[in-house]
Design a protein around this motif. Structure first.
Motif, mmCIF file in Angstrom:
data_model
loop_
_atom_site.group_PDB
_atom_site.id
_atom_site.type_symbol
_atom_site.label_atom_id
_atom_site.label_comp_id
_atom_site.label_asym_id
_atom_site.label_seq_id
_atom_site.Cartn_x
_atom_site.Cartn_y
_atom_site.Cartn_z
ATOM 1 N N ALA A 25 2.400 25.676 -1.566
ATOM 2 C CA ALA A 25 1.142 26.415 -1.434
ATOM 3 C C ALA A 25 1.359 27.751 -0.731
ATOM 4 O O ALA A 25 0.439 28.550 -0.620
ATOM 5 C CB ALA A 25 0.130 25.570 -0.673
ATOM 6 N N TYR A 26 2.560 27.985 -0.219
ATOM 7 C CA TYR A 26 2.791 29.195 0.583
ATOM 8 C C TYR A 26 3.811 30.135 -0.050
ATOM 9 O O TYR A 26 4.293 31.047 0.615
ATOM 10 C CB TYR A 26 3.238 28.776 1.992
ATOM 11 N N VAL A 42 9.395 18.273 -0.650
ATOM 12 C CA VAL A 42 10.325 17.153 -0.501
ATOM 13 C C VAL A 42 9.856 15.973 -1.345
ATOM 14 O O VAL A 42 10.645 15.325 -2.040
ATOM 15 C CB VAL A 42 10.426 16.729 0.982
ATOM 16 N N LYS A 69 5.662 26.444 5.994
ATOM 17 C CA LYS A 69 4.776 25.904 7.027
ATOM 18 C C LYS A 69 5.136 24.466 7.387
ATOM 19 O O LYS A 69 4.466 23.839 8.197
ATOM 20 C CB LYS A 69 3.310 25.932 6.566
ATOM 21 N N GLY A 70 6.143 23.909 6.736
ATOM 22 C CA GLY A 70 6.619 22.580 7.117
ATOM 23 C C GLY A 70 5.734 21.428 6.688
ATOM 24 O O GLY A 70 5.689 20.406 7.356
ATOM 25 N N CYS A 71 5.039 21.545 5.547
ATOM 26 C CA CYS A 71 4.175 20.444 5.113
ATOM 27 C C CYS A 71 4.985 19.343 4.433
ATOM 28 O O CYS A 71 4.592 18.188 4.448
ATOM 29 C CB CYS A 71 3.070 20.931 4.186
ATOM 30 N N GLY A 72 6.098 19.717 3.797
ATOM 31 C CA GLY A 72 6.958 18.721 3.160
ATOM 32 C C GLY A 72 6.549 18.340 1.752
ATOM 33 O O GLY A 72 7.107 17.404 1.173
ATOM 34 N N THR A 73 5.589 19.059 1.183
ATOM 35 C CA THR A 73 5.143 18.735 -0.175
ATOM 36 C C THR A 73 6.298 18.866 -1.181
ATOM 37 O O THR A 73 6.423 18.065 -2.101
ATOM 38 C CB THR A 73 3.984 19.662 -0.571
ATOM 39 N N VAL A 110 4.861 23.755 -6.561
ATOM 40 C CA VAL A 110 3.919 23.016 -5.698
ATOM 41 C C VAL A 110 3.729 23.681 -4.341
ATOM 42 O O VAL A 110 2.761 23.400 -3.646
ATOM 43 C CB VAL A 110 4.323 21.538 -5.459
ATOM 44 N N SER A 135 8.018 16.050 -3.908
ATOM 45 C CA SER A 135 7.827 16.300 -5.339
ATOM 46 C C SER A 135 9.146 16.437 -6.100
ATOM 47 O O SER A 135 9.152 16.428 -7.316
ATOM 48 C CB SER A 135 6.984 17.558 -5.537
#
Lengths: 143, 1010
Positions: free
Chosen positions: B956-957, B982, B976-980, B954, B984
């Motif tokens: 994206a980077y 975490v 980038k620290g989006c947390g996606t 998942v 998922s």
């Protein structure tokens, strides 16, 4: 009368778009009901399914998530992931006897202060009409 | 003087203008070791982009993408914003300029204004709001727009009642911060800089001269920029699509193209404004989205110029979604008694048609602002015949005065991405001159050592801001403060008139030390604007800056619940409780420092790649130039001239020679990239060359791998030597194989392989190339018959002048539809082209002794390279930039940049500008000994990880990978620290620092504990 009922509503907003839209609504002095408490997250993709269910356990009457417009996510596609998670959580809520309408996903860009305020007005109205959590017959039956 | 830098110079640059180009140039320079003076004429930066509703082709919200850049520029330690100021004079020479500025009085003390808006509320004088293009009113005490930077009010002296009549001073009386200062005077300043960048933008053409469109008379005839404000959620009608005349929702809207462009009758504008076709499509599509019913939209145009990346798709999709495209120049607009607008036009066949609309948008062109033109003259900067600043194709950001550079629409009409590219290019060019003084004038902040707090009991300090009366006028701040004192872990509370004021900040630092506070909560405005300020105070007091949270009790409380003070006070208490709960859990975060290898790599030795390598070297960075061919030059080796008539071959030879002799450039010919490891600052790339392998370590990379030419499978291509593609034709002309004097009948066919279902994009350069070649043939043989078969002539910008010249020289242009393409036939030894002529209504038979095919530019589709550097490609195979509008040469992967045709087809001057821009962006990395990464990144608890792979799928980077135990590990340099990840994970192994599961849950569980 249900007009006496003041629901407690949680809004989870991404910091790039919707939290900024909430700030802009303030800058524009748009008025909306004081029922909403906002929690800021970096991206709606960060919102765990538990963040969507736990509030109801705590007794919150409604939860909405507001993210960037679809295809405008600061982190590529986090809002799509959250959209699916919200849809899934709604199904779980239904099975638990909570009206799925108590949870909703919205999209407000950082320039959409008026729309954010309208989201708050509409959602508060929706929850007022639903009444307090576990107040409906359907909920009682399921419980 | 070449690009080589000066021995001694002033390490500061002045950037003139405040739009997106000026902001980007300033940020690049400030991030690569220069002090920047950003000089803006109005009261705030932001330019025209801040007025736009959405941006094409992605329909991103304009303010959303601009706003972070505004804030960054406004807060940068090495950018000094000077607003309400104009450049008077420029003395000296490159490296040592003295600029004389005239700064107008704002009558508001910037250090005191808290942007509460009371001055504007109390001001009795209403004037047209120029930000909303006069569609509504503002006050004489005003802020340019709600998200303005600096977010400070100003008093418009020309309209202020006190200045005009000597009485009033209401603003002064009511200002809670004492910020109004009527004693301020205009002043002059002398500033020393090493270089100047002009980025003063354009003026939207005022269509008042088009008498037959009656713009001045009819309220429902609006300009495109007015329409942007109508669409904007923060505009006069809050985004409700209404017509200004009667505020009714329109049912039919028309756009008229080329108003103030391609027109020498109403205005002296022979050029095309380049952006209007796309913005009209965007506005039509967005208007349809805004209207709840069926909105009829029609765009009246001459040629549809959708030549940029993804523009053609946008055009095709708009047509599919029901936007009507009518090829016609509208004669006149008249008002019917029912206040409908009657449009009269002639269709393709010459029939006169009339149609009624209820709103008409004039797609106004771009023009030079006469005041800016005067400034250019004062500065000794030459203008082109179009009145925009004159530049050359090989040095696209240099002006006639050395050390003065130009970027954006000031150098000709262009869209946002190209302006941003030029802005970075101008920063690169200025930086190349001043490399010796890099770092000499920059300011760095001393940060004291951090007090260790990990494991200590939380001692939270809560500062409740009154914000004058902005919060205290609604919320009972005293009650909130007293309530905060009762919360768990709270060791100190305080109420301030203005928590953000300098004296409160000093006091906060003192209190943190005296009371031993280790977490701080400020209940005030928004973290988006003020968190960095408070975090600096924490750092000054020796606290880790992440031990901080805010409760937004102004923008999200007092301002939106002004009529319900009790409920607002209750909400503020809840907000403070939730913030304290989160703050109590916060831990100090580490900002990882990565060392940077100050070596660069450029992949691709064509025109863009060579320019990138030379610019890197001129800034003092060792550079490896990698070319798979055995010679430098790429496609440009086959090109004759640029759109401005400069010869390509002598320039290319000079460029190759410079590359070969530059001591800092190592050229690897016949080499390809085999493997890539590492990340920003520290890449390790293996090259395959001479049958062996060479490992190169570098800190950044520029991808300039170019593109190829489509080989047609139609029009008898390959079956007769007289049928040639563009590159073949140029080559033949260059080598003398083809004598232009001996061509009697030439036919050019446009869009060969472009704008077709399998290649649904425009190749951008072919129309201009055909026109140039046609003119060349006409010049050598004026009697020749030269015919161009086209779908839309896309001679954008100042290239339109060439198109006009070609018509004047007798070149014939015949339009064809894609459904009815031309045919090439060989009859005996003779070639003929058959084409349907719309105007005559019959097929033409054209003899040809030369058929030029404008064949498409196609991507190399280098999947291997894309995978090695983790860079995406779009459906057409072009590398996909980090952001189409504002990060046009960056990738989402840090430290990787691009230039030239690998991005999309483009003319030479854009390829050169992109090369310079990529260098400018790369230098923001290479010029620092180390880079600091934010602390808010994901972390994996490997005790919980089962190695299922969801998180790395998942991400994206590509920031998560599998370690040798098969478990997930985060590369902090890429996260980038989006947390996606975490959200998922099924086993709860990842967590996001600063927004951990516990932090978010603490806010949720304390929400109802009031």
């Amino acid at each position: 009368m249900s007009s006496e009922f003041e629901p407690k509503i949680l809004a989870i907003c991404c910091q790039w778009c919707s939290y900024a839209a909430a700030d802009l609504a303030g800058t524009m002095r748009l008025q909306y009901p004081a029922n909403i408490r906002i929690v800021r997250v970096p991206c709606t993709g960060r919102i765990d399914i538990l963040h969507l269910l736990k509030p109801f356990e705590e007794g919150v009457d409604g939860v909405f998530v507001s993210g960037c417009l679809l295809d405008d996510c600061h982190y590529v596609n986090g809002n799509y992931k959250c959209t699916r998670r919200v849809a899934y959580a709604k199904r779980l809520l239904e099975q638990l006897g909570v009206e799925p309408e108590r949870l909703e996903m919205y999209y407000n860009s950082s320039a959409m202060g008026p729309q954010f305020a309208q989201t708050c007005i509409d959602f508060t109205q929706r929850i007022k009409e639903l009444g307090p959590l576990f107040s409906s017959d359907a909920a009682c039956d399921a419980a | 003087m070449t690009a080589s830098n000066l021995q001694s110079s002033t390490g500061a640059v002045m950037v003139v203008g405040g739009g997106i180009a000026a902001i980007q140039a300033s940020l690049d320079l400030a991030d690569s070791g220069y002090y920047v003076y950003l000089v803006e004429k109005s009261a705030a930066i932001g330019g025209v982009m801040s007025q736009l509703d959405k941006t094409f082709p992605t329909n991103d919200c304009s303010m959303c993408i601009l706003s972070p850049k505004l804030v960054e520029a406004g807060r940068h330690a090495n950018i000094e914003l000077i607003t309400l100021a104009e450049v008077q004079e420029l003395k000296g020479q490159v490296g040592d300029f003295t600029v004389k500025l005239r700064e107008k009085a704002r009558y508001v003390d910037l250090s005191k204004c808290i942007a509460c808006g009371v001055c504007a509320e109390k001001c009795p004088k209403k004037v047209d709001d120029e930000f909303n293009r006069g569609l509504n009113k503002r006050k004489a005490a005003y802020v340019k727009y709600p998200q303005a930077v600096p977010l400070k009010y100003a008093i418009d002296k020309d309209n202020c009642i006190f200045f005009q009549k000597g009485k009033c001073r209401a603003c002064e009386k009511f200002c809670p911060a004492g910020a109004i200062d009527f004693e301020q005077k205009d002043r002059e300043r002398q500033i020393k800089v090493g270089a100047v960048i002009l980025a003063a933008g354009f003026k939207p053409y005022d269509p008042v001269n088009y008498a037959q469109y009656a713009y001045a008379k009819l309220p429902n005839v609006v300009t495109a920029l007015e329409f942007e404000r109508i669409l904007s959620a923060s505009g006069p009608w809050m985004g409700h699509l209404v017509r200004p005349g009667d505020e009714k929702e329109p049912k039919k809207v028309a756009w008229l193209q080329c108003v103030g462009s391609r027109d020498i009758n109403h205005c002296d504008h022979p050029y095309c404004s380049s952006v209007c076709c796309m913005y009209a499509i965007k506005e039509a599509v967005i208007a349809k989205e805004h209207s709840h019913g069926d909105l009829d939209t029609a765009i009246f145009f001459m040629d549809m110029r959708t030549f940029g990346k993804d523009f053609e798709r946008t055009y095709v999709n708009a047509a599919k979604s029901g936007v009507r495209f009518v090829r016609s120049r509208v004669h006149s607009i008249t008002e019917t008694p029912e206040t409908d607008l009657r449009i009269e036009y002639a269709d393709d066949a010459g029939m006169l048609i009339a149609e009624n609309f209820d709103l008409v948008v004039l797609s106004q062109g771009l023009e030079m602002n006469p005041e800016t033109a005067e400034m250019c003259q004062r500065l000794g900067v030459d203008l082109a015949p179009s009145q925009f600043v004159a530049t050359g194709s090989f040095d696209p950001v240099a002006t006639s005065r050395e050390g003065v550079f130009v970027c954006g629409a000031l150098a000709g009409p262009k869209d946002i991405p190209i302006s941003v590219v030029e802005a970075s290019a101008a920063a690169c060019a200025a930086s190349a001159k001043l490399a010796s003084s890099r770092g000499s004038l920059v300011q760095t902040r001393e940060i004291p050592a951090q007090r260790p707090v990990l494991g200590d009991t939380p001692r939270v300090g809560v500062f409740v801001c009154s914000c004058g009366i902005n919060i205290a006028g609604v919320v009972d701040v005293k009650a909130v403060m007293e309530y905060a004192a009762t919360l768990p872990n709270v060791a100190y509370v305080e109420n301030n008139l203005f928590t953000c004021s300098q004296d409160t900040q000093d006091k906060m630092a003192k209190v943190i030390a005296e009371k031993g506070l280790n977490r701080i909560v400020v209940a005030a405005c928004s973290p988006r604007t003020h968190e960095p300020l408070f975090q600096e105070t924490l750092q000054a007091a020796g606290l880790n800056k992440y031990l901080f949270d805010m409760a937004n009790i102004r923008n999200q409380d007092s301002w939106v619940h002004a009529e319900e003070p009790e409920k607002a006070t209750e909400k503020a208490k809840d907000q403070v409780r939730m913030a304290v709960a989160k703050a109590s859990l916060l831990e100090p975060l580490n900002e990882v420092q990565l060392s940077v290898n100050p070596t660069a790599m450029v992949i691709g030795g064509g025109l863009a790649g060579m320019n990138a390598a030379l610019n890197l070297a001129s800034q003092g960075f060792a550079t490896h130039l990698v070319e798979r061919d055995n010679a430098l030059g790429g496609n440009a080796r086959l090109l004759r001239i640029t759109a401005k008539g400069e010869e390509v071959q002598p320039y290319l030879a000079e460029l190759a020679e410079k590359v070969k002799t530059d001591p800092l450039i190592t050229t690897h010919l016949g080499a390809t990239v085999e493997t890539v490891e590492g990340f920003v600052g520290n890449f390790k790339t293996a090259l395959a060359k001479d049958g062996g392998q060479e490992m190169i370590e570098h800190g950044a990379v520029v991808i300039a791998t170019g593109a190829g030419e489509y080989k047609p499978d139609e029009y008898l291509y390959g079956q007769d030597p007289r049928i040639m593609t563009h590159l073949e034709l140029d080559s033949a002309l260059l080598s003398g194989e083809l004598d232009p004097a001996k061509v009697d009948n030439a036919v050019f066919i446009q869009c060969v392989g472009s704008r077709e279902p399998e290649r649904p994009y425009c190749s951008k350069v072919c129309c201009t190339h055909t026109v140039e070649t046609a003119l060349h043939l006409k010049k050598h043989n004026p009697e020749s018959r030269v015919i161009v078969l086209y779908r839309d002539m896309r001679t954008f910008g100042e290239r339109e002048i060439l198109y006009k010249e070609a018509r004047a020289a007798g070149v014939l242009f015949v339009r064809y539809d894609v459904e009815r393409k031309a045919r090439v036939a060989k009859e005996g030894d003779d070639l003929f082209v058959y084409v349907w002529d719309h105007v005559l209504g019959r097929e033409l038979k054209l003899p040809a002794d030369l058929v030029g095919l404008a064949s498409a530019i196609v991507s190399h589709r280098d999947q291997a390279l894309a995978q090695m550097f983790k860079i995406p490609q779009d459906d057409d195979g072009w590398f996909l930039e980090a952001h189409v509008k504002l990060r046009p040469v960056d990738f989402a992967t840090d430290g990787v940049f691009m230039a030239g045709l690998a991005h999309y087809p483009k003319p030479i001057e854009e390829a050169v500008a992109q090369a310079q821009a990529a260098v400018s962006r790369a230098v923001t990395v290479l010029s620092k000994p180390e880079i600091t990464l934010p602390g808010t990144v994901a972390v994996i608890d490997q005790n919980k990880c089962v190695g299922c792979g969801v998180c790395w799928a998942v991400c994206a980077y590509s920031a998560i990978s599998q370690d040798d135990k098969g478990l997930a590990v985060v590369n902090e340099a890429l996260c980038k620290g989006c947390g996606t990840c975490v959200a998922s994970c099924r086993s709860g192994a990842p967590n996001l620092r600063g927004f951990s599961n516990q932090d978010v849950m603490a806010q949720i569980t304390t929400m109802l504990q009031g």
